[in-house]
Motif scaffolding. Structure first.
Motif, PDB file in Angstrom:
ATOM      1  N   ALA A  26      34.903  47.301  34.671  1.00 48.95           N
ATOM      2  CA  ALA A  26      35.882  46.351  33.350  1.00 48.95           C
ATOM      3  C   ALA A  26      36.068  47.785  32.878  1.00 48.95           C
ATOM      4  N   VAL A  27      34.649  49.031  33.036  1.00 52.34           N
ATOM      5  CA  VAL A  27      35.076  50.168  32.212  1.00 52.34           C
ATOM      6  C   VAL A  27      36.435  51.139  33.299  1.00 52.34           C
ATOM      7  N   ALA A  28      36.040  50.555  34.426  1.00 51.51           N
ATOM      8  CA  ALA A  28      37.889  51.357  35.366  1.00 51.51           C
ATOM      9  C   ALA A  28      39.248  50.884  34.453  1.00 51.51           C
ATOM     10  N   CYS A  29      39.239  49.475  34.805  1.00 50.16           N
ATOM     11  CA  CYS A  29      39.859  49.145  34.036  1.00 50.16           C
ATOM     12  C   CYS A  29      40.563  49.377  33.560  1.00 50.16           C
ATOM     13  N   GLY A  34      44.367  49.043  32.470  1.00 49.76           N
ATOM     14  CA  GLY A  34      44.585  48.094  32.335  1.00 49.76           C
ATOM     15  C   GLY A  34      44.115  47.042  32.135  1.00 49.76           C
ATOM     16  N   HIS A  35      44.708  44.888  31.330  1.00 49.29           N
ATOM     17  CA  HIS A  35      44.191  44.416  31.350  1.00 49.29           C
ATOM     18  C   HIS A  35      43.072  43.904  31.702  1.00 49.29           C
ATOM     19  N   LEU A  36      42.161  43.171  31.694  1.00 54.63           N
ATOM     20  CA  LEU A  36      41.750  42.572  31.852  1.00 54.63           C
ATOM     21  C   LEU A  36      41.265  40.658  31.207  1.00 54.63           C
ATOM     22  N   LEU A  37      41.040  40.088  33.273  1.00 55.15           N
ATOM     23  CA  LEU A  37      40.755  38.706  32.704  1.00 55.15           C
ATOM     24  C   LEU A  37      39.142  38.128  33.349  1.00 55.15           C
ATOM     25  N   LEU A 160      49.769  36.298  35.309  1.00 57.62           N
ATOM     26  CA  LEU A 160      48.127  36.182  36.285  1.00 57.62           C
ATOM     27  C   LEU A 160      48.585  38.170  36.380  1.00 57.62           C
ATOM     28  N   ASP A 161      49.606  38.284  37.155  1.00 61.43           N
ATOM     29  CA  ASP A 161      50.134  39.631  38.213  1.00 61.43           C
ATOM     30  C   ASP A 161      49.910  40.557  37.340  1.00 61.43           C
ATOM     31  N   ARG A 162      49.870  40.128  35.548  1.00 57.49           N
ATOM     32  CA  ARG A 162      49.830  41.440  34.284  1.00 57.49           C
ATOM     33  C   ARG A 162      48.169  42.180  34.219  1.00 57.49           C
ATOM     34  N   PHE A 163      47.608  40.970  35.172  1.00 56.31           N
ATOM     35  CA  PHE A 163      46.181  41.760  34.211  1.00 56.31           C
ATOM     36  C   PHE A 163      45.508  42.058  35.460  1.00 56.31           C
ATOM     37  N   LEU A 164      45.793  43.415  35.443  1.00 57.37           N
ATOM     38  CA  LEU A 164      44.900  44.692  36.157  1.00 57.37           C
ATOM     39  C   LEU A 164      43.619  43.788  37.224  1.00 57.37           C
ATOM     40  N   MET A 165      43.089  43.712  36.268  1.00 49.74           N
ATOM     41  CA  MET A 165      41.479  42.921  37.396  1.00 49.74           C
ATOM     42  C   MET A 165      41.043  41.615  36.380  1.00 49.74           C
ATOM     43  N   ARG A 166      40.607  41.112  37.229  1.00 52.61           N
ATOM     44  CA  ARG A 166      39.974  39.547  36.837  1.00 52.61           C
ATOM     45  C   ARG A 166      38.881  39.815  38.292  1.00 52.61           C
ATOM     46  N   LEU A 167      37.239  39.693  36.808  1.00 55.33           N
ATOM     47  CA  LEU A 167      36.266  39.467  36.717  1.00 55.33           C
ATOM     48  C   LEU A 167      35.741  38.432  36.691  1.00 55.33           C
ATOM     49  N   SER A 168      34.261  37.876  37.141  1.00 56.15           N
ATOM     50  CA  SER A 168      33.564  37.255  36.776  1.00 56.15           C
ATOM     51  C   SER A 168      32.457  37.493  36.719  1.00 56.15           C
ATOM     52  N   LEU A 169      32.306  37.390  36.285  1.00 54.05           N
ATOM     53  CA  LEU A 169      30.543  37.710  35.562  1.00 54.05           C
ATOM     54  C   LEU A 169      28.955  37.247  36.561  1.00 54.05           C
ATOM     55  N   LEU A 272      39.008  46.226  45.568  1.00 48.58           N
ATOM     56  CA  LEU A 272      40.377  44.976  45.680  1.00 48.58           C
ATOM     57  C   LEU A 272      39.803  43.720  45.472  1.00 48.58           C
ATOM     58  N   PRO A 273      38.428  42.890  45.714  1.00 48.53           N
ATOM     59  CA  PRO A 273      38.721  41.236  44.842  1.00 48.53           C
ATOM     60  C   PRO A 273      38.989  41.458  43.875  1.00 48.53           C
ATOM     61  N   ALA A 274      38.344  42.170  42.929  1.00 47.47           N
ATOM     62  CA  ALA A 274      38.773  42.336  41.332  1.00 47.47           C
ATOM     63  C   ALA A 274      40.824  42.008  41.253  1.00 47.47           C
ATOM     64  N   VAL A 275      41.255  43.098  42.273  1.00 50.49           N
ATOM     65  CA  VAL A 275      42.455  43.537  41.805  1.00 50.49           C
ATOM     66  C   VAL A 275      43.532  42.624  42.691  1.00 50.49           C
ATOM     67  N   ALA A 276      42.682  42.016  43.668  1.00 52.36           N
ATOM     68  CA  ALA A 276      44.197  41.604  44.607  1.00 52.36           C
ATOM     69  C   ALA A 276      43.547  39.754  44.524  1.00 52.36           C
ATOM     70  N   GLY A 277      42.115  39.635  43.955  1.00 55.66           N
ATOM     71  CA  GLY A 277      41.878  38.487  44.495  1.00 55.66           C
ATOM     72  C   GLY A 277      42.746  37.105  42.995  1.00 55.66           C
ATOM     73  N   HIS A 278      43.045  37.509  42.518  1.00 53.65           N
ATOM     74  CA  HIS A 278      43.924  36.958  41.522  1.00 53.65           C
ATOM     75  C   HIS A 278      45.541  36.958  42.113  1.00 53.65           C
ATOM     76  N   ARG A 279      45.459  37.939  42.607  1.00 57.59           N
ATOM     77  CA  ARG A 279      47.000  38.069  43.082  1.00 57.59           C
ATOM     78  C   ARG A 279      47.734  36.878  44.689  1.00 57.59           C
ATOM     79  N   LEU A 280      46.125  36.804  45.210  1.00 56.35           N
ATOM     80  CA  LEU A 280      46.241  35.925  46.395  1.00 56.35           C
ATOM     81  C   LEU A 280      46.494  34.457  45.984  1.00 56.35           C
ATOM     82  N   ARG A 281      46.906  34.176  47.224  1.00 54.08           N
ATOM     83  CA  ARG A 281      47.077  32.185  47.302  1.00 54.08           C
ATOM     84  C   ARG A 281      46.509  31.884  48.756  1.00 54.08           C
ATOM     85  N   GLU A 282      45.844  31.289  49.306  1.00 52.04           N
ATOM     86  CA  GLU A 282      45.927  30.679  50.980  1.00 52.04           C
ATOM     87  C   GLU A 282      47.192  30.049  50.443  1.00 52.04           C
TER      88      GLU A 282
END
Lengths: 305, 667
Positions: A26-29, A34-37, A160-169, A272-282
């Motif tokens: 989160a701090v890195a974000c 960047g914005h954080l989701l 979604l693309d505008r959030f730099l990272m998506r984190l799940s606690l 990568l998981p935090a940055v790319a996770g919400h930008r990709l979809r199977e």
């Protein structure tokens, strides 16, 4: 500077127990501008984390609870006729703060969500024809609840693309939770926190982060990752150039926090998981929840060197 | 990665086209139900693609397999052999498309397709077939390329790439064609049933000869070195018929005897090249009296050339003939006995007439002249539609019907001569030939099949004589077509035969030109093997002695050098490890791999080092140091000096070395 950063992290970790990696991300974000989701169930400490970050970073904090009847004006602010002065006076909304917590962002209508868009991307808002600059720095931490989806408006990919990272606690570890139960109330701790950074210090550290060296070899690895998402058929779509910029910014930030002035592939792999996770979809996944398996595949299959 | 192996749309499109192109040339011998099967399977596959139908389940597949197998068995009577095997291959090729789910299945279909294209050459090795086969090969390549692309590549992109690949392969193909030694197959090449045996047979009845004369199929082609002999001198000997059972003329045991009879070359020799079409027979054609330049053929006791193995593919050989030679001027009565054999009974009128002739003309030569005059002056008719004869075929022919063609005349004359006590036999072969002015060669077709007579006189040997010439001289001077103008029976049963329309000038020229192309193909492409290849290469290489094993080794060397330099050009190894840093890291990886620690491709240098450090705690420091320098050089933008890195590497190597020693000591 680095000492301050460490102090900042340890303070945050004292409040927010047992989630060192998430706090660090989160701090890195924030350092990467960047914005954080935050995506998690209610009661996992999303608000506490945001609040803690605001405190230690020395930012003023506003919280907006998103609901389905929330209107753009409620966020941005409106002009109200002041009969004493005899003209319309602008009353700024809660968005004019340095750190915004947009709680349960997916409960608002798309109209209201889009009011956030300009703010997040441009750092300015346009109200009644006049463009007003937002404070600098400006961060948005949005939360959403992945479980109860009824009556929500799924965030569009553009947002979604505008959030730099998506984190799940995630749930805290047993020891951490025990400490939480036995310790002071977190809410009471918050006011006692001392800001570690002032605005100038934060700006300086952000400058330093942006100057972290990214070599050709690392950029090649990053591009291999991005290309893999664009060419392999199981990806519904690839990572956008904004996505690769986000990835490089987050990598720099992480490398800086690791005490290096250059980034290495391991930095990319961490963020990568935090940055790319919400930008990709199977491709086969139409629910759009996004799946960490794609990111895991990338980490596993794309050659590093 | 299952999703990645789905067959892309453009590849499926090409695969279906491939199927069409591959099956098309095979249709000439495939049973008609294959077409139904093929269309049905294509339709089904398209419906699967549109998600209107499901893939066939195991039961349906088993049923399809069994029923097609049964159908092949019913239509061919077997499941093995070339013809049934080819049909089996085709059905497998068709059915496999139906269960084509992922890339692996599609690859199987493509490889089957390549195999089917090659199988096609067994049935037809002509120019057209060869040129045509480029089409399915291009499409097969396109389908294969399409498999590794995604839908967005479009239909044309794979085709373009396939085309350019084929063009790039062209020079290699030419080099291989010219230099690659043609090895004789280790097994007998299978022959399609329909072309296995054609032309003259080991025994002939008049009816079979008529059949032969209705076929416009090519028998062989001849190129003379010098001037072309006159048409009436072109008697191409195949075999002699010496045994007569009253109905049929058959080969004698004499003709199986591999003993060259006595003869001396006399007069002007004629030398010529013959390319004979595959006919499943082992005899070769030649003018009298031949000497053949081939290791696997020799002259038999009746002056015909015999090969060790049947001619099962087009064969070229070179022959020199001395037409004026005397043949076997002295022969024992035992060897002539076969040429005097007659059935015990039958044809009584002919026998009586022959007795009379013998008494009135004791000189055999004069008797022959009388006989020839008889055929010339009596109302004999040369026809391809002879009137039916009864039990005594010679009697009926000579005294009643008086209509027939070469085999009737030759048979009757031989019968009379034998009855008059003169050794005689029927010679089977071809007469004449069609000159192709464009290529200056002769084409001899099945309708040129002919039979004539040779009789033996002491001191003079065997003398050839042709009674047909007395009846229909135009047959011998110009050919069967001219002889049959009035009767209009030339190639009657084959209205599509181009020979029938040789009166139309442009069509005839076109046919000749096309025939010339085919001849060139056969002569320079199909027959470019064995001695022919050796001779031509020898001509190029000059005095250098050519040996196949050297050539083979040389070819392998050249190919190795070629592919090696191609690999160098493509992979550019000097560029992929541009610096010492990468090379050292590779050595470092090898070093650790020797300790059983292999870097996974997803592991960065640091993660790898950490893992290695856990396994080798004593060397952890050296490992970390080396990795640190590597990382710094590669990622920080401030490269460490190569010496520093080399030193770190050496330190690590020494550390590992001492560990190995320590281990050895413990053991």
């Amino acid at each position: 500077m680095r000492a301050k950063l460490e102090a900042c992290l340890s303070t945050a970790n004292q409040v927010f127990l047992g989630k060192e990696k998430q706090v660090r991300l989160a701090v890195a974000c924030l350092l990467a501008r960047g914005h954080l989701l935050l995506e998690d169930l209610p009661g996992m400490g999303k608000t506490t984390l945001s609040h803690t970050l605001a405190k230690v970073m020395g930012l003023d904090f506003q919280r907006i609870q998103f609901t389905s009847d929330l209107l753009p004006g409620d966020i941005l602010g409106t002009s109200i006729f002041d009969k004493d002065v005899g003209r319309f006076v602008f009353h700024s909304g809660p968005i004019f703060a340095e750190l915004i917590l947009a709680d349960e962002i997916n409960r608002a209508t798309p109209k209201t969500q889009s009011a956030l868009l300009e703010a997040m991307e441009e750092g300015q808002v346009t109200i009644e024809g006049a463009t007003r600059a937002l404070p600098e720095p400006f961060f948005v931490i949005a939360t959403q609840n992945p479980a109860s989806q009824s009556g929500t408006f799924v965030l569009p990919e553009s947002q979604l693309d505008r959030f730099l990272m998506r984190l799940s606690l995630g749930y805290p570890a047993r020891a951490a939770e025990k400490a939480l139960l036995l310790g002071e109330s977190r809410r009471d701790l918050l006011p006692c926190l001392e800001p570690v950074f002032d605005h100038a210090g934060l700006a300086a550290i952000q400058e330093e982060v942006a100057a972290v060296n990214v070599s050709d070899a690392l950029a090649d690895y990053l591009l291999r990752l991005v290309e893999a998402t664009r060419t392999h058929p199981q990806f519904a779509w690839g990572i956008s150039p904004r996505g690769s910029l986000a990835l490089i910014a987050a990598t720099r930030s992480w490398a800086y926090m690791a005490g290096r002035d250059y980034a290495i592939p391991e930095d990319v792999q961490v963020v990568l998981p935090a940055v790319a996770g919400h930008r990709l979809r199977e491709r086969a996944d139409y629910s759009g929840s996004g799946d960490s398996s794609l990111v895991q595949w990338l980490l596993r299959e794309v050659p590093v060197l | 990665m299952k999703a990645a192996e789905v067959i892309p749309r453009n590849s499926l499109f090409w695969l279906l086209i491939v199927q069409f192109l591959v099956i098309l040339p095979h249709l000439q011998y495939l049973p008609p139900w294959i077409i139904v099967l093929w269309l049905g399977c294509t339709w089904w596959r398209l419906r699967i693609f549109r998600m209107c139908a499901a893939y066939p389940n195991g039961w349906v597949k088993a049923l399809l397999m069994l029923s097609t197998g049964l159908a092949i068995y019913v239509s061919h009577g077997t499941l093995i052999g070339l013809d049934a095997g080819a049909v089996l291959l085709m059905t497998a090729f068709i059915l496999k498309t139906l269960e084509m789910r992922n890339r692996r299945d599609a690859l199987i279909v493509i490889f089957l397709g390549f195999f089917a294209v090659v199988t096609g050459y067994l049935f037809d090795s002509g120019v057209l077939a060869a040129v045509y086969s480029l089409l399915p090969i291009t499409a097969l390549l396109a389908g294969m390329i399409g498999l590794y692309q995604n839908d967005s590549a479009g239909y044309r992109a794979p085709l373009r790439l396939a085309g350019s690949l084929l063009l790039q392969a062209l020079p290699l193909m030419l080099v291989l064609f010219v230099f690659f030694p043609r090895l004789a197959p280790l097994w007998g090449m299978p022959q399609p049933a329909e072309q296995a045996v054609s032309g003259l047979a080991e025994s002939m009845s008049p009816g079979e000869m008529v059949e032969l004369s209705q076929s416009s199929e090519l028998a062989f082609r001849v190129t003379f070195d010098g001037q072309l002999p006159a048409h009436e001198n072109l008697y191409w000997r195949a075999i002699t018929f010496e045994r007569f059972d009253g109905q049929r003329w058959a080969r004698s045991s004499n003709s199986y005897l591999a003993q060259e009879p006595k003869w001396e070359p006399q007069g002007e020799p004629l030398s010529y090249n013959i390319i004979i079409q595959p006919n499943g027979r082992s005899w070769l054609f030649s003018l009298d009296v031949p000497k053949i330049q081939a290791d696997d053929a020799r002259m038999m006791a009746d002056f015909h050339l015999e090969r060790r193995r049947p001619v099962d593919r087009a064969l070229m050989y070179r022959t020199v003939s001395w037409p004026d030679s005397r043949r076997e001027p002295s022969a024992t009565s035992a060897s002539l006995a076969a040429s005097l054999q007659l059935p015990r009974q039958g044809n009584p009128r002919t026998r009586i007439w022959a007795e009379e002739l013998r008494r009135s003309e004791p000189d055999p030569e004069r008797l022959v002249q009388v006989l020839l005059r008889h055929f010339n002056q009596q109302p004999y008719v040369y026809t391809l539609k002879p009137l039916p004869v009864g039990e005594n075929i010679v009697d009926d022919f000579l005294f009643q019907t008086r209509s027939g063609f070469c085999i009737h005349y030759a048979g009757a004359m031989t019968f009379i001569l034998r009855a008059a006590g003169i050794p005689a036999r029927v010679v089977g072969g071809y007469q004449g030939g069609e000159l192709n002015p464009a290529g200056n060669y002769l084409s001899i077709h099945q309708f040129d099949a002919h039979a004539w007579v040779e009789y033996w006189l002491p001191e003079r040997g065997w003398i050839s004589i042709d009674p047909t010439f007395q009846v229909a001289p135009e047959r011998i001077r110009t050919g069967l077509q001219q002889a049959m103008v009035q009767e209009q029976s030339f190639l009657e049963g084959d209205p599509l035969a181009l020979h029938r329309y040789s009166g139309i000038n442009w069509l005839n020229e076109l046919r000749m030109a096309w025939d010339n192309v085919n001849y060139g193909w056969q002569r320079w492409v199909l027959n470019y093997q064995g001695d022919e290849q050796k001779q031509i290469l020898q001509k190029w290489l000059g005095s250098f002695e050519l040996r196949w094993d050297w050539l083979g080794i040389g070819l392998v060397l050249v190919l190795a050098v070629l592919s090696g330099s191609l690999a160098l050009l493509l992979f550019k190894p000097w560029r992929s490890t541009p610096d010492l840093v990468q090379r050292l890291f590779l050595r470092y990886e090898k070093l650790l791999a020797g300790q059983g620690i292999v870097r996974q491709k997803h592991e960065g240098a640091r993660a790898f080092a950490e893992r290695a450090a856990q396994v080798l705690p004593d060397q952890a420091q050296a490992i970390r140091q080396f990795t640190g320098i590597y990382e710094c050089t590669r990622y920080s933008g401030e490269p460490a000096s190569p010496r520093e890195m080399q030193q770190a590497f050496k330190a690590l190597r020494d550390a590992l070395f001492s560990r190995n020693h320590a281990k050895d000591r413990i053991h």
